[in-house]
Write a protein that holds these residues in place. Structure first.
Motif, short mmCIF file in Angstrom:
data_model
loop_
_atom_site.label_atom_id
_atom_site.label_comp_id
_atom_site.label_asym_id
_atom_site.label_seq_id
_atom_site.Cartn_x
_atom_site.Cartn_y
_atom_site.Cartn_z
N GLY A 95 7.52 0.70 4.24
CA GLY A 95 8.15 0.98 2.97
C GLY A 95 9.02 2.23 3.01
O GLY A 95 9.54 2.64 4.06
N TRP A 96 9.13 2.86 1.86
CA TRP A 96 10.01 4.03 1.73
C TRP A 96 9.49 5.22 2.53
O TRP A 96 10.28 6.10 2.90
N ARG A 97 8.19 5.27 2.81
CA ARG A 97 7.65 6.42 3.54
C ARG A 97 7.50 6.14 5.03
O ARG A 97 7.89 6.98 5.86
N PRO A 154 6.10 9.49 11.52
CA PRO A 154 5.42 10.27 10.49
C PRO A 154 4.08 9.63 10.12
O PRO A 154 3.84 8.44 10.38
N PRO A 155 3.19 10.38 9.49
CA PRO A 155 1.91 9.81 9.07
C PRO A 155 2.12 8.70 8.04
O PRO A 155 2.95 8.83 7.15
N PRO A 156 1.38 7.60 8.16
CA PRO A 156 1.50 6.54 7.15
C PRO A 156 0.88 6.92 5.81
O PRO A 156 1.19 6.30 4.79
N PHE A 157 0.01 7.94 5.82
CA PHE A 157 -0.64 8.42 4.60
C PHE A 157 -0.63 9.94 4.60
O PHE A 157 -0.63 10.57 5.67
N GLU A 158 -0.64 10.53 3.43
CA GLU A 158 -0.57 11.98 3.33
C GLU A 158 -1.94 12.63 3.14
O GLU A 158 -2.02 13.86 3.00
#
Length: 663
Positions: A339-341, A233-237
């Motif tokens: 982390g959590w994401r 998934p992307p590390p940032f949104e």
């Protein structure tokens, strides 16, 4: 834990009778042996057994798997390493990724040795550690024998080999010196590796190592890893044009945006993943017994517990250099490095927390150190819900994004089982048994979880609680099949080494030690990304004065609980006597109060021991079943053996002061 039954259909196993033709009773004796190497083991209580019986199937399979693993490991090394241990691969290797992977590929060598494999395995393990360290130093990733900078998921993977070498032979002066030097990278005492802020009890970056914290990452740092990260998934949104569910790191424009945001948000301050560093400091304590290492581990775990309390109970996945939660994340407690994401979510955090908590229990014996991992497991459980689709059962969130919790899946059993295997408390038992599907556990899976990784922790747990008495033979047979399949791949691997992926060595390793560890040591395999190998019991060959079972001896831990372990020892050699030293705990942290001989026709089946060690002498073809009553975590943990104490080790070498030369 109740002694008669356990929920979900699992029960404490009854004591089955063992068919035997005893030539004389099993007795406790103080009689010394005639061995000239007896030495320090004279005072260890001795149980002498002459009960003779046909070896059970599990014993035969265990010895066959150990022998096949030895031979396969030697073939693997011969195939993938040059005579000096260096790996035929590429002329150069950029970035910060990759030095962990070859270490992982060779960690099976010391594991087999410490279980009883031939001495050549230990020699090769040391050669491979030295060679990989040298080669990746030449590539540029390693400095002063340790990764120059990377995260603690990868440090942990690399250090598995280091920790197993220490268990295999703690007399190495070089390895003890390294343990102290490496620990110094994280205590604040090494000026070149200023990774730790002792005032705030904070590791200063997610990327650390022998060159200190890495506050700014470059395009070259991630250059070898971009294709892999395309699948995450992307590390940032807020990446331009990236909507998920994956992120194109191989797109140069996106890559530039990722690096900019990493340097602005992720690279300064502490993350829960760094709790894995507690193994490195525990490793130094086990070698030296110096209280400062124990205090560091306990203090660092406590600092993260306080951060969780500040965050309402859940661990924040990022704190800035001022110990402020979300300092560079606009106040968000989620979204930090590992982390959590991103990239793995809850699993990576839970592993790191479990590693720190179990290390804390080992170092001072207080089960309350597990409260931090327990609270995180419970918080995720409470955030979950019952799934009405698929196999059903409880699903829990594994990621937190800006919109809230997501990625609901069945919780993994490995961390709860690891916690229970250390504590043996009712509350940790309940955390395992509440997991969906636990009533069906017991039959091992062929699933492979990385090189030497755990895939059957829950099935071992079910076995020691009375489910599936055939599990030991089944898991050993599964590992034997996996080994043979891997050998077939090795023998047909005729590709160009220059084209191999950096994971090639771990992907081709033929050592599958899970069944050996579970049956012999009475514990699950270590938490993979940097956990120490705990054990209910461990063995030494008395005649050879070395770790591991003597030749032809098999061992099965049939049952474990908070105060005892049932161990079955079998001498598969019908012609030769064998003598085993049984140690309470992987690091002699437990204490055997007395031993009860099971199934023997004797007047006094219970004998006093009062030691961390017990000698068992097996007649040719002999076997014995013992219930060992133990006080857990009574002793100061150590790498000591029955013959060698850390107090007897030579002083560490101290380097000259070369500051006048600018060095």
């Amino acid at each position: 834990m109740p002694s008669d039954s356990v929920p979900n259909g699992m029960s404490v196993p009854s004591e089955p009778s063992v068919p035997s033709e005893p030539s004389r009773p099993t007795v406790l004796t103080d009689e010394p042996t005639d061995s000239a190497t007896e030495g320090a083991t004279d005072a260890i209580p001795l149980i002498d057994s002459n009960d003779v019986a046909v070896p059970p199937e599990w014993a035969r399979l265990q010895r066959e798997l150990l022998a096949a693993s030895e031979q396969a490991a030697l073939e693997f090394v011969d195939c993938y390493a040059r005579p000096d241990g260096t790996l035929p691969w590429r002329e150069s290797w950029p970035g910060m990724d990759g030095s962990d992977d070859p270490y992982e590929g060779f960690q099976g060598l010391p594991m087999l040795y410490l279980l009883g494999g031939r001495t050549e395995l230990l020699t090769l393990a040391r050669r491979q550690w030295d060679a990989v360290t040298w080669q990746w130093t030449e590539y540029g990733q390693i400095h002063r024998e340790f990764d120059a900078y990377y995260d603690w998921m990868h440090h942990g993977e690399a250090n598995n080999l280091l920790y197993l070498l220490a268990l295999a032979d703690p007399t190495s002066v070089k390895e003890r010196q390294r343990a102290v030097r490496f620990a110094g990278f994280y205590t604040g005492e090494d000026p070149e590796a200023a990774n730790y802020d002792p005032d705030r009890q904070l590791i200063r970056s997610p990327l650390t190592g022998s060159r200190g914290p890495r506050f700014t990452v470059t395009a070259e740092d991630w250059s070898t890893h971009r294709e892999v990260l395309d699948n995450y998934p992307p590390p940032f949104e807020d990446l331009p044009g990236v909507t998920g569910p994956t992120c194109p790191w191989t797109d140069d424009a996106t890559y530039a945006h990722i690096l900019d945001r990493m340097n602005a948000r992720m690279t300064r301050g502490d993350v829960p993943l760094n709790l894995t560093a507690t193994s490195l400091l525990t490793h130094a304590y086990l070698f030296t017994g110096e209280v400062r290492y124990r205090d560091w581990v306990l203090g660092y775990r406590a600092a993260w517990r306080e951060r969780a309390e500040r965050n309402g109970g859940l661990l924040p996945d990022n704190v800035g250099p001022d110990d402020v939660i979300g300092q560079y994340m606009d106040g968000a407690w989620w979204g930090g490095y590992y982390g959590w994401r991103w990239p793995h979510g809850a699993h990576q955090i839970l592993e790191a927390v479990a590693i720190a908590c179990t290390n804390g229990v080992l170092l001072d014996g207080k089960l309350s150190h597990l409260d931090l991992i327990r609270s995180q497991l419970d918080a995720l459980w409470d955030l979950g819900h019952d799934d009405q689709t698929g196999p059903g059962g409880r699903v829990v969130p594994h990621r937190h994004v800006d919109a809230g919790w997501t990625d609901y899946r069945r919780p993994d059993a490995r961390v709860p089982v690891a916690c229970w295997s250390v504590s043996h408390t009712t509350e940790d038992l309940d955390r395992v048994l509440r997991l969906p599907g636990s009533a069906e556990w017991g039959t091992p899976t062929d699933r492979i979880a990385k090189a030497n990784g755990a895939a059957n922790s829950e099935h071992w747990f079910a076995y020691v609680h009375g489910a599936n008495p055939d599990y030991p033979a089944q898991i050993l047979a599964v590992n034997q099949r996996q080994l043979q399949e891997r050998l077939t791949r090795i023998r047909s691997d005729d590709g160009d080494p220059a084209e191999w992926d950096v994971h090639h060595w771990q992907d081709m390793s033929p050592v599958f030690a899970e069944g050996l560890v579970q049956t012999m040591l009475g514990a699950p395999l270590h938490v993979y990304h940097g956990g120490l190998q705990f054990a209910t019991v461990r063995y030494f060959d008395h005649a050879a004065r070395r770790p591991g079972l003597p030749p032809d001896v098999a061992a099965l831990v049939e049952h474990v609980d908070g105060s005892s372990a049932t161990v079955h020892l079998v001498n598969c050699d019908a012609d030769g006597q064998r003598e085993v030293v049984v140690q309470a705990g992987g690091f002699a942290e437990h204490h055997i109060e007395h031993a009860t001989v099971l199934g023997a026709d004797v007047d006094a089946a219970q004998v006093a021991v009062d030691s961390r060690w017990l000698r068992v002498r097996l007649a040719p073809g002999g076997q014995i079943r013992l219930r060992l009553s133990m006080r857990r975590f009574l002793n100061d943990p150590t790498y000591d053996t029955p013959w060698v104490s850390r107090a007897d080790q030579p002083a560490l070498i101290r380097s000259r002061d070369l500051s006048e030369f600018g060095g």
